[in-house]
Scaffold this active site. Structure first.
Site, PDB file in Angstrom:
ATOM      1  N   LYS A  39       0.867  -1.172   0.000  1.00 58.60           N
ATOM      2  CA  LYS A  39       0.000   0.000   0.000  1.00 58.60           C
ATOM      3  C   LYS A  39       0.911   1.231   0.000  1.00 58.60           C
ATOM      4  O   LYS A  39       0.747   2.158   0.813  1.00 58.60           O
ATOM      5  CB  LYS A  39      -0.915  -0.040   1.244  1.00 58.60           C
ATOM      6  CG  LYS A  39      -2.054   0.961   1.238  1.00 58.60           C
ATOM      7  CD  LYS A  39      -3.209   0.569   0.349  1.00 58.60           C
ATOM      8  CE  LYS A  39      -4.260   1.666   0.287  1.00 58.60           C
ATOM      9  NZ  LYS A  39      -5.372   1.360  -0.629  1.00 58.60           N
ATOM     10  N   ASP A  76      -5.469  -3.754  -1.810  1.00 58.44           N
ATOM     11  CA  ASP A  76      -6.925  -3.842  -1.973  1.00 58.44           C
ATOM     12  C   ASP A  76      -7.294  -4.469  -3.319  1.00 58.44           C
ATOM     13  O   ASP A  76      -8.178  -5.321  -3.409  1.00 58.44           O
ATOM     14  CB  ASP A  76      -7.646  -2.496  -1.744  1.00 58.44           C
ATOM     15  CG  ASP A  76      -6.807  -1.278  -2.028  1.00 58.44           C
ATOM     16  OD1 ASP A  76      -5.644  -1.438  -2.436  1.00 58.44           O
ATOM     17  OD2 ASP A  76      -7.308  -0.155  -1.851  1.00 58.44           O
ATOM     18  N   ASP A 120      -0.917 -11.749   7.114  1.00 58.30           N
ATOM     19  CA  ASP A 120      -1.830 -12.410   8.040  1.00 58.30           C
ATOM     20  C   ASP A 120      -3.238 -12.449   7.434  1.00 58.30           C
ATOM     21  O   ASP A 120      -3.891 -13.501   7.354  1.00 58.30           O
ATOM     22  CB  ASP A 120      -1.833 -11.631   9.366  1.00 58.30           C
ATOM     23  CG  ASP A 120      -2.510 -12.371  10.504  1.00 58.30           C
ATOM     24  OD1 ASP A 120      -2.978 -13.504  10.282  1.00 58.30           O
ATOM     25  OD2 ASP A 120      -2.576 -11.808  11.610  1.00 58.30           O
TER      26      ASP A 120
HETATM   27 MG    MG Z   1      -3.703 -15.229  11.199  1.00 60.53          MG
END
Ligand code: MG
Ligand code: NAI
Length: 335
Positions: free
Chosen positions: A173, A206, A230
């Site tokens: 980003k 995104d 994550d």
């Molecule tokens: Mg995780």
């Protein structure tokens, strides 16, 4: 092949003890004899040791170099620091690697997904540096270092080269976080120049999320900083059947900790219905890491074969089998 292997086992909590036990049964049935050094981490040991990851846990992993880990619950908004983050930082397990593959036996919206998430595991917004500046105002520091960016980028390109993959895509980003994500991107681009045999491209996070749910087959190796990695890991798990099926490994220079993408799943813990596939596949990666390639492939093939039989599938995959039935089915298919 008879030399004795040893590794650390952290059963974890929630569904952790059930799913790691299933993986141990499968590894044993595959003929890989490992002396497991069982150690506890998480909420249960905080009261006794003042930390969710006592020194004995770290020392065991340092001594053996490898661990299989069940998920560990982390309190939300307060309480002790995540045992997972602590472990990754203490052992400098800088690369979190999650292979995401469509399984023929699992019906999903997609076919032919075969990508690897490579997540920076030690810094970014997980540095744990948060403070209250004034009442009602909080700062959370995103720490990005050139050294960590270069090292994770190099890991991704090496992985691509060593596993016959074609493209590394850096996810960022940097249009908004011009300095922090900018540094991440600049380092990825720099490392890319040393790997002319691997294609390199960049995508804003995104747009990446949208492209992943529209056309996941186009992605190969995804290179991400900690938080994006994550989140995108769980998204990718959803593409191939959910959190119950995607394995993972946390790799450092001297140690490797193998664990599923999923958490402790308190909603289904202790009922014997969790899907142990993700941890079984993580244990196969551990077995491969220990040099037992044939046994690792046998475990993976047995998992694929079991999943092809609707009677063996667990509830998260639309089946009715419980954990023990499914694990027995995997063991029965070890060729
Ligand atoms: Mg995780
Ligand atoms: P979760 O991954 O534990 O569960 C999310 C959903 O997926 C739940 O509905 C759960 O039942 C389902 N699920 C997960 N694994 C499954 C499996 N093997 N078989 C069948 N269904 C499965 O995520 P959640 O609920 O956000 O987190 C629960 C706890 O786990 C939290 O305390 C969190 O901090 C911790 N956590 C720990 C991780 C680790 O130890 N590496 C990773 C992620 C979360």
């Amino acid at each position: 092949m008879s030399s004795k292997l040893a590794a650390t086992l952290i059963p974890g909590d929630g569904i952790g003890p059930e799913v790691t036990e299933a993986a141990l049964r499968v590894v044993d049935a595959a003929g890989v004899e490992i002396a497991w050094d069982r150690v506890e981490a998480g909420a249960e040991v905080v009261a006794k040791f003042g930390t969710p990851v006592p020194e004995a846990v770290l020392n065991s992993i340092r001594a053996h170099g490898v661990a299989l880990k069940g998920p560990i619950t982390t309190p939300v908004g307060e309480g002790f620091r995540s045992a997972n983050v602590t472990l990754r930082q203490a052992l400098d397990l800088y690369a979190c690697v999650r292979p995401v593959r469509s399984q023929p036996g699992i019906q999903t919206r997609y076919e032919g997904v075969d990508l690897v998430v490579v997540r920076e595991n030690t810094e970014g917004l997980y540095s744990g540096l948060e403070h209250r500046v004034a009442p009602g105002v909080v700062e959370s520091l995103k720490v990005v270092t050139e050294a960590a960016c270069l090292r994770i980028a190099r890991y991704a390109f090496e992985l691509a080269r060593n596993t016959g993959r074609r493209t590394v895509t850096a996810v960022h980003k940097a249009n908004i976080m011009k300095m922090s994500d900018g540094l991440f991107l600049e380092c990825a681009g720099r490392v890319a120049r040393d790997y002319r045999d691997i294609e390199y491209d960049e995508i804003i996070i995104d747009n990446c999320a949208m492209q992943l749910v529209r056309n996941p087959e186009r992605f190969d190796v995804l290179l991400l900083e900690n938080l994006y990695g994550d989140i995108i890991s769980d998204l990718c798990a959803g593409l191939v059947g959910g959190l119950g099926v995607v394995p993972g490994m946390n790799m450092g220079e001297g140690c490797a900790v193998f664990e599923a993408v999923h958490g402790s799943a308190p909603d289904i813990a202790g009922r014997g219905i969790a899907n142990p596939t993700a941890v079984i596949l993580s244990s196969a990666e551990l077995v491969r890491h220990l040099g037992r390639d044939t046994a690792a492939s046998r475990i993976e093939d047995a998992v694929s074969a079991a999943l092809r039989d609707p009677a063996c599938r667990t509830r998260d995959l639309g089946g009715e089998a419980d954990l023990a039935t499914y694990t027995d089915a995997v063991i029965a298919r070890l060729g």
